[in-house]
Write an enzyme that holds these catalytic residues in place. Structure first.
Site, PDB file in Angstrom:
ATOM      1  N   ARG A   1      -5.352  -0.789   1.377  1.00 17.60           N
ATOM      2  CA  ARG A   1      -6.116  -1.090   2.714  1.00 17.60           C
ATOM      3  C   ARG A   1      -7.365  -0.558   2.861  1.00 17.60           C
ATOM      4  NH1 ARG A   1      -1.815   0.442   7.081  1.00 17.60           N
ATOM      5  NH2 ARG A   1      -1.771   2.132   5.598  1.00 17.60           N
TER       6      ARG A   1
ATOM      7  N   CYS B   1       1.322   3.057   3.243  1.00 20.03           N
ATOM      8  CA  CYS B   1       1.469   2.557   4.555  1.00 20.03           C
ATOM      9  C   CYS B   1       3.116   2.654   4.919  1.00 20.03           C
ATOM     10  CB  CYS B   1       1.539   1.011   4.276  1.00 20.03           C
ATOM     11  SG  CYS B   1       2.416  -0.061   5.170  1.00 20.03           S
TER      12      CYS B   1
ATOM     13  N   CYS C   1       5.557   0.049   4.378  1.00 16.04           N
ATOM     14  CA  CYS C   1       5.555  -0.272   3.125  1.00 16.04           C
ATOM     15  C   CYS C   1       6.733   0.757   2.435  1.00 16.04           C
ATOM     16  CB  CYS C   1       4.360  -0.201   2.327  1.00 16.04           C
ATOM     17  SG  CYS C   1       3.072  -1.644   2.786  1.00 16.04           S
TER      18      CYS C   1
ATOM     19  N   ASP D   1       0.736  -1.208  -0.022  1.00 17.63           N
ATOM     20  CA  ASP D   1      -0.140   0.008   0.103  1.00 17.63           C
ATOM     21  C   ASP D   1       0.928   1.200   0.023  1.00 17.63           C
ATOM     22  OD1 ASP D   1      -1.488   2.347   1.155  1.00 17.63           O
ATOM     23  OD2 ASP D   1      -2.934   1.006   1.678  1.00 17.63           O
TER      24      ASP D   1
END
Length: 241
Positions: free
Chosen positions: A154, A127, A130, A124
């Site tokens: 998400r 994120c 991430c 994502d």
């Protein structure tokens, strides 16, 4: 029973393997499965390590049935001599099949000149972990780890994150767009025939609950961020094992 039906309903998507041949399934069990989930045949039915008990798989959702279809077990089957979790092995096979069905061409790939290991990461762009993982993409590649990104916004399909991830996948330079998006830089809005929704549905079906979620070539899933050297050590340990 309702829980079983609800979970299997989520797994009706074309990424999983064809249903087993009818002659491989005891008739009474086949009849029971047809009644329980009338619109979806199981992807896999095989006699388990327990004599007379069948492993039935709908995607990564694994349950066990008696041959007569009367009794159903939910839970993990463990081999106490080897320490293997037989149910997790079955789930891993399903994940590997599902990720393989997505195809490399649908992913945004960051590859070293020579790859020793290949992982698929459900990611994502918003994120934090991430983003941290992507900041170290050169370190993963330097260690011989190829990273194949699949999309998992998400907030869901139709969200702002989803729309921006579509723009990443539709960019003329996907790698640069991914890097810009995860660094908080603007990515030119773009639309095309894209796999973001398919990736998201596949992630949900195989049990992705957060990002990043790392799927190994074996189908084993590692939830969360793992720094480059630790990930290499884990991959090498699994390979040697």
């Amino acid at each position: 029973m309702r829980t079983f039906l609800a979970v299997t309903a989520l797994l009706v998507w074309p990424g999983f393997m064809p249903a087993p041949a009818a002659e491989d399934v005891p008739p009474a069990l086949a009849e029971r499965l047809a009644v329980m989930v009338s619109d979806q045949q199981p992807d896999h039915v095989v006699e388990s390590a327990l004599p007379g008990i069948y492993e039935v798989r709908y995607g990564p959702f694994v349950v066990y049935f008696s041959a007569d279809g009367r009794h159903m077990l939910r839970g993990d089957l463990l081999d106490l001599e080897t320490g293997d979790n037989m149910t997790e092995v079955a789930r891993s096979h399903a994940r590997a099949e599902a990720v393989g069905a997505l195809g490399d061409a649908s992913m945004v790939v960051f590859a070293p000149s020579t790859a020793k290991h290949t992982i698929t990461v459900f990611t994502d762009i918003d994120c934090g972990y991430c983003q941290l993982m992507h900041q170290q993409i050169a370190d993963y590649n330097r260690l011989g780890i190829e990273i194949r990104y699949t999309a998992f916004p998400r907030a869901g399909i139709g969200s702002d994150t989803y729309d921006r991830m579509v723009s990443v996948w539709c960019a003329s330079d996907q790698q640069a767009a991914m890097t810009d998006a995860k660094a908080g830089r603007a990515v030119e809005t773009a639309q095309c025939d894209n796999p973001v929704g398919v990736h998201y549905d596949a992630g949900q079906a195989i049990g992705v609950r957060g990002t990043p979620s790392i799927v190994l070539e074996s189908g084993e899933m590692i939830p969360g961020y793992v720094e480059p050297q630790e990930l290499l050590d884990r991959l090498e340990g699994r390979a040697s094992g």
